[in-house]
Design an enzyme around this catalytic site. Structure first.
Site, PDB file in Angstrom:
ATOM      1  N   CYS A  76       0.871  -1.181   0.000  1.00  0.00           N
ATOM      2  CA  CYS A  76       0.000   0.000   0.000  1.00  0.00           C
ATOM      3  C   CYS A  76       0.907   1.231   0.000  1.00  0.00           C
ATOM      4  O   CYS A  76       2.017   1.191  -0.518  1.00  0.00           O
ATOM      5  CB  CYS A  76      -0.982  -0.022   1.171  1.00  0.00           C
ATOM      6  SG  CYS A  76      -0.227   0.130   2.807  1.00  0.00           S
ATOM      7  N   HIS A  77       0.450   2.327   0.583  1.00  0.00           N
ATOM      8  CA  HIS A  77       1.240   3.561   0.595  1.00  0.00           C
ATOM      9  C   HIS A  77       2.405   3.478   1.572  1.00  0.00           C
ATOM     10  O   HIS A  77       3.554   3.727   1.225  1.00  0.00           O
ATOM     11  CB  HIS A  77       0.329   4.752   0.915  1.00  0.00           C
ATOM     12  CG  HIS A  77       0.985   6.076   0.720  1.00  0.00           C
ATOM     13  ND1 HIS A  77       0.549   7.205   1.366  1.00  0.00           N
ATOM     14  CD2 HIS A  77       2.036   6.475  -0.041  1.00  0.00           C
ATOM     15  CE1 HIS A  77       1.313   8.238   1.009  1.00  0.00           C
ATOM     16  NE2 HIS A  77       2.223   7.816   0.152  1.00  0.00           N
TER      17      HIS A  77
END
Length: 118
Positions: A76-77
């Site tokens: 993810c981020h």
């Protein structure tokens, strides 16, 4: 999805991810759980996007879409959403799941600075 103790989830660092992408990304299932607008800003081509916000849509069929016994890396981020998905996958039949530590942001900082940060 729910908060959980993520300490039991194995992690890989972004340098290991980069080496794998350069070697043979096809032997690992690569999942990106960020939102489509995030992927549009910064992404890695080998990853399949399954947004966490669409969990209700994909959670009932992911076991048929992916090989539950193939090594699966989730990104993810920064690594929190992917850790949540790793826990869920592990609790739902996936046997070899790893979280990409630091996510796309760490990849951009440590491996490929041409990938935009946001």
């Amino acid at each position: 999805m729910y908060s959980q103790d993520f300490s039991s989830i194995p992690e890989i660092d972004v340098e290991t991810l980069a080496a794998q992408l350069n070697d043979d990304a096809t032997r690992i299932q690569l999942l990106d759980v960020r939102e489509p607008q995030e992927v549009a800003i910064a992404s890695l081509n080998s990853f399949q996007n399954i947004p966490l916000s669409e969990f209700a849509e994909w959670s009932t069929t992911i076991g048929q879409q992916l090989d539950q016994h193939q090594e699966t890396w989730v990104m993810c981020h920064h690594g929190m959403r992917s850790a949540q998905v790793c826990v869920w996958l592990s609790q739902n039949g996936f046997t070899n799941v790893k979280n990409v530590s630091g996510g796309i942001d760490a990849y951009s900082m440590k491996v490929d600075t041409s990938i935009p940060r946001y």
